[in-house]
Design a protein around this motif. Structure first.
Motif, PDB file in Angstrom:
ATOM      1  N   VAL A  99       0.832  -1.212   0.000  1.00 32.12           N
ATOM      2  CA  VAL A  99       0.000   0.000   0.000  1.00 32.12           C
ATOM      3  C   VAL A  99       0.866   1.261   0.000  1.00 32.12           C
ATOM      4  CG1 VAL A  99      -1.747   1.287   1.288  1.00 32.12           C
ATOM      5  CG2 VAL A  99      -1.883  -1.208   1.150  1.00 32.12           C
ATOM      6  N   ARG A 100       1.938   1.259   0.813  1.00 33.04           N
ATOM      7  CA  ARG A 100       2.729   2.482   0.969  1.00 33.04           C
ATOM      8  C   ARG A 100       3.591   2.759  -0.259  1.00 33.04           C
ATOM      9  NH1 ARG A 100       3.890   6.872   1.120  1.00 33.04           N
ATOM     10  NH2 ARG A 100       5.111   8.047   2.647  1.00 33.04           N
ATOM     11  N   TYR A 101       4.265   1.733  -0.765  1.00 40.16           N
ATOM     12  CA  TYR A 101       5.239   1.950  -1.845  1.00 40.16           C
ATOM     13  C   TYR A 101       4.702   1.571  -3.231  1.00 40.16           C
ATOM     14  CZ  TYR A 101       8.345   2.456   2.129  1.00 40.16           C
ATOM     15  OH  TYR A 101       8.918   2.877   3.309  1.00 40.16           O
ATOM     16  N   ARG A 102       3.592   0.801  -3.260  1.00 41.19           N
ATOM     17  CA  ARG A 102       2.976   0.407  -4.535  1.00 41.19           C
ATOM     18  C   ARG A 102       4.036   0.035  -5.574  1.00 41.19           C
ATOM     19  NH1 ARG A 102      -2.348   1.582  -4.738  1.00 41.19           N
ATOM     20  NH2 ARG A 102      -2.377   1.488  -6.996  1.00 41.19           N
ATOM     21  N   PRO A 103       4.764  -1.071  -5.359  1.00 42.91           N
ATOM     22  CA  PRO A 103       5.803  -1.473  -6.323  1.00 42.91           C
ATOM     23  C   PRO A 103       5.182  -1.822  -7.678  1.00 42.91           C
ATOM     24  CG  PRO A 103       5.374  -3.239  -4.776  1.00 42.91           C
ATOM     25  CD  PRO A 103       4.604  -2.048  -4.267  1.00 42.91           C
ATOM     26  N   ASP A 168      -3.753   8.159   6.809  1.00 40.49           N
ATOM     27  CA  ASP A 168      -3.219   9.483   6.511  1.00 40.49           C
ATOM     28  C   ASP A 168      -1.690   9.437   6.634  1.00 40.49           C
ATOM     29  OD1 ASP A 168      -2.653  12.117   6.131  1.00 40.49           O
ATOM     30  OD2 ASP A 168      -3.702  12.845   7.929  1.00 40.49           O
ATOM     31  N   TRP A 169      -0.996   9.314   5.501  1.00 36.51           N
ATOM     32  CA  TRP A 169       0.453   9.123   5.515  1.00 36.51           C
ATOM     33  C   TRP A 169       1.211  10.370   5.928  1.00 36.51           C
ATOM     34  CZ3 TRP A 169       1.805   4.318   5.601  1.00 36.51           C
ATOM     35  CH2 TRP A 169       1.016   3.368   4.972  1.00 36.51           C
ATOM     36  N   SER A 170       0.518  11.522   5.999  1.00 34.97           N
ATOM     37  CA  SER A 170       1.197  12.736   6.467  1.00 34.97           C
ATOM     38  C   SER A 170       1.617  12.595   7.931  1.00 34.97           C
ATOM     39  CB  SER A 170       0.286  13.952   6.287  1.00 34.97           C
ATOM     40  OG  SER A 170      -0.897  13.807   7.071  1.00 34.97           O
ATOM     41  N   LEU A 171       0.904  11.767   8.716  1.00 31.18           N
ATOM     42  CA  LEU A 171       1.290  11.520  10.109  1.00 31.18           C
ATOM     43  C   LEU A 171       2.657  10.846  10.178  1.00 31.18           C
ATOM     44  CD1 LEU A 171      -2.138  10.227  11.492  1.00 31.18           C
ATOM     45  CD2 LEU A 171      -1.149  12.511  11.751  1.00 31.18           C
ATOM     46  N   GLN A 172       2.877   9.869   9.301  1.00 30.13           N
ATOM     47  CA  GLN A 172       4.181   9.199   9.269  1.00 30.13           C
ATOM     48  C   GLN A 172       5.280  10.172   8.826  1.00 30.13           C
ATOM     49  OE1 GLN A 172       4.832   6.432   6.117  1.00 30.13           O
ATOM     50  NE2 GLN A 172       6.241   5.169   7.301  1.00 30.13           N
ATOM     51  N   GLU A 173       4.989  10.960   7.804  1.00 30.42           N
ATOM     52  CA  GLU A 173       5.989  11.915   7.316  1.00 30.42           C
ATOM     53  C   GLU A 173       6.328  12.952   8.373  1.00 30.42           C
ATOM     54  OE1 GLU A 173       4.242  13.440   3.818  1.00 30.42           O
ATOM     55  OE2 GLU A 173       4.342  11.548   2.709  1.00 30.42           O
ATOM     56  N   ALA A 174       5.319  13.386   9.152  1.00 34.34           N
ATOM     57  CA  ALA A 174       5.570  14.356  10.215  1.00 34.34           C
ATOM     58  C   ALA A 174       6.467  13.766  11.296  1.00 34.34           C
ATOM     59  CB  ALA A 174       4.246  14.816  10.815  1.00 34.34           C
ATOM     60  N   ALA A 175       6.213  12.506  11.665  1.00 38.76           N
ATOM     61  CA  ALA A 175       7.040  11.851  12.685  1.00 38.76           C
ATOM     62  C   ALA A 175       8.481  11.698  12.201  1.00 38.76           C
ATOM     63  CB  ALA A 175       6.441  10.486  13.035  1.00 38.76           C
ATOM     64  N   LEU A 176       8.655  11.329  10.931  1.00 38.10           N
ATOM     65  CA  LEU A 176      10.007  11.173  10.383  1.00 38.10           C
ATOM     66  C   LEU A 176      10.719  12.527  10.301  1.00 38.10           C
ATOM     67  CD1 LEU A 176       9.302   8.573   7.540  1.00 38.10           C
ATOM     68  CD2 LEU A 176      10.435   8.152   9.729  1.00 38.10           C
ATOM     69  N   ASP A 177       9.986  13.573   9.937  1.00 36.73           N
ATOM     70  CA  ASP A 177      10.588  14.918   9.876  1.00 36.73           C
ATOM     71  C   ASP A 177      11.035  15.399  11.250  1.00 36.73           C
ATOM     72  OD1 ASP A 177      10.191  14.950   7.185  1.00 36.73           O
ATOM     73  OD2 ASP A 177       8.306  16.086   7.266  1.00 36.73           O
ATOM     74  N   LEU A 178      10.351  14.922  12.312  1.00 36.52           N
ATOM     75  CA  LEU A 178      10.711  15.330  13.675  1.00 36.52           C
ATOM     76  C   LEU A 178      11.841  14.487  14.261  1.00 36.52           C
ATOM     77  CD1 LEU A 178       7.137  15.988  15.108  1.00 36.52           C
ATOM     78  CD2 LEU A 178       8.877  17.689  14.512  1.00 36.52           C
ATOM     79  N   PRO A 184      10.309   2.805  15.174  1.00 42.72           N
ATOM     80  CA  PRO A 184       9.463   3.438  16.205  1.00 42.72           C
ATOM     81  C   PRO A 184       8.284   4.201  15.622  1.00 42.72           C
ATOM     82  CG  PRO A 184      11.778   3.767  16.715  1.00 42.72           C
ATOM     83  CD  PRO A 184      11.724   3.170  15.348  1.00 42.72           C
ATOM     84  N   THR A 185       8.469   4.793  14.439  1.00 42.46           N
ATOM     85  CA  THR A 185       7.352   5.490  13.799  1.00 42.46           C
ATOM     86  C   THR A 185       6.232   4.526  13.454  1.00 42.46           C
ATOM     87  OG1 THR A 185       8.859   7.142  12.868  1.00 42.46           O
ATOM     88  CG2 THR A 185       6.696   6.913  11.833  1.00 42.46           C
ATOM     89  N   PHE A 186       6.618   3.369  12.937  1.00 45.12           N
ATOM     90  CA  PHE A 186       5.591   2.379  12.600  1.00 45.12           C
ATOM     91  C   PHE A 186       4.862   1.899  13.851  1.00 45.12           C
ATOM     92  CE2 PHE A 186       4.176  -1.973  12.023  1.00 45.12           C
ATOM     93  CZ  PHE A 186       3.429  -1.867  10.863  1.00 45.12           C
ATOM     94  N   LEU A 187       5.641   1.647  14.928  1.00 42.37           N
ATOM     95  CA  LEU A 187       5.036   1.088  16.141  1.00 42.37           C
ATOM     96  C   LEU A 187       4.185   2.111  16.886  1.00 42.37           C
ATOM     97  CD1 LEU A 187       8.060  -1.009  17.502  1.00 42.37           C
ATOM     98  CD2 LEU A 187       6.053  -1.825  16.248  1.00 42.37           C
ATOM     99  N   LYS A 188       4.566   3.399  16.850  1.00 38.87           N
ATOM    100  CA  LYS A 188       3.877   4.410  17.656  1.00 38.87           C
ATOM    101  C   LYS A 188       2.856   5.229  16.860  1.00 38.87           C
ATOM    102  CE  LYS A 188       7.766   4.984  20.872  1.00 38.87           C
ATOM    103  NZ  LYS A 188       8.767   5.934  21.437  1.00 38.87           N
TER     104      LYS A 188
END
Length: 281
Positions: A99-103, A168-178, A184-188
């Motif tokens: 889903v995330r990378y759609r190879p 909403d993948w922007s949540l993951q991107e925000a965590a990675l930017d921080l 840990p991003t995946f788990l939390k």
């Protein structure tokens, strides 16, 4: 004109009546076999007959004396738990990647991953049996674990991928930017949002593995049967209501799983509502 108007007003009532009749018929169709099994388990006769001519707990006492069922149930439980844990890890990671990378060719890849669902289990059992004999792994318990994982993974992929499709993948991107790391991003961040889907897929995988018969028959070693196969072997030797008593116990176990699922889903809904009601900064 008045007649047609009156008929148009009466149709919804008939539709509701038809829907009610269909619902009652479906409930009876689902529950009637279970009721027959439970009543038969209390039969006083030495053979399975319905309705019973007398009632007794003798077959539950006989079930308690069958040590082979205890060993087989423990073996099935351990096998189902290990296969469920493995299928949750593999299936969740696979669904995330799809889903995330759609190879390229992800639709074809998803069809391949889901193919064990439509493949006849007897065919799968023969294929795995020929493979493990060829490579010299026949007789290992890991064959059963890997095969049950293969059967359960498609359910996890299908359910978790459907949940991730609306994430909403922007949540993951925000965590990675921080500065958060990927795991840990995946788990939390991601896992809490799809926890209900992961729980439901794990429950479905557990039931599928615990109830698996066709494929397991080709891979089990003599004297190490799982519970469904041990029940089948018992029925070949005896036709008394002991299996009905064991089936009643399994029905109670299934009801416990349904209640547990309802509690988890209800708690998750309450948590979501409380989170939504909290005022923002």
């Amino acid at each position: 004109m008045a007649a047609r108007h009156s008929r148009a007003k009466a149709l919804p009532a008939w539709r509701h009546l038809a829907l009610g009749i269909f619902t009652v018929a479906a409930v009876i169709f689902i529950l009637a076999p279970l009721a027959i099994v439970i009543l038969t388990s209390f039969s006083a006769q030495s053979y399975a007959i319905f309705p019973p001519e007398g009632y007794s707990l003798r077959w539950y006492a006989n079930l308690a004396a069958q040590t082979t069922f205890y060993v087989a149930a423990l073996r099935s439980l351990i096998l189902a738990l290990v296969a469920t844990a493995a299928s949750l890890v593999v299936g969740t990671m696979t669904a995330y990647a799809l889903v995330r990378y759609r190879p390229r060719g992800h639709s074809a890849l998803k069809a391949v991953f889901l193919s064990p669902v439509v493949l006849p289990k007897m065919v799968l059992g023969v294929a795995v049996f020929m493979l493990v004999v060829k490579i010299g792994f026949y007789g290992s318990n890991w064959n059963l674990v890997l095969t049950h994982t293969l059967i359960c993974v498609p359910f996890v992929i299908a359910i978790v991928a459907a949940s991730l499709a609306n994430f909403d993948w922007s949540l993951q991107e925000a965590a990675l930017d921080l500065g958060s790391r990927p795991l840990p991003t995946f788990l939390k961040v991601i896992l809490p949002q799809i926890s209900v889907s992961v729980f439901i897929s794990g429950l479905l995988a557990f039931v599928t593995s615990f109830d698996q018969v066709e494929t397991t028959m080709f891979l089990m070693r003599p004297g190490e049967s799982t519970l469904p196969i041990e029940m089948f072997l018992y029925l070949q030797r005896w036709q008394d209501p002991t299996i009905a008593a064991l089936s009643s116990v399994l029905i109670v176990f299934a009801i416990f799983l349904l209640v547990l699922t309802s509690l988890v889903l209800g708690r998750r809904k309450i948590t979501t509502l409380q989170t939504s009601a909290e005022p923002g900064p």
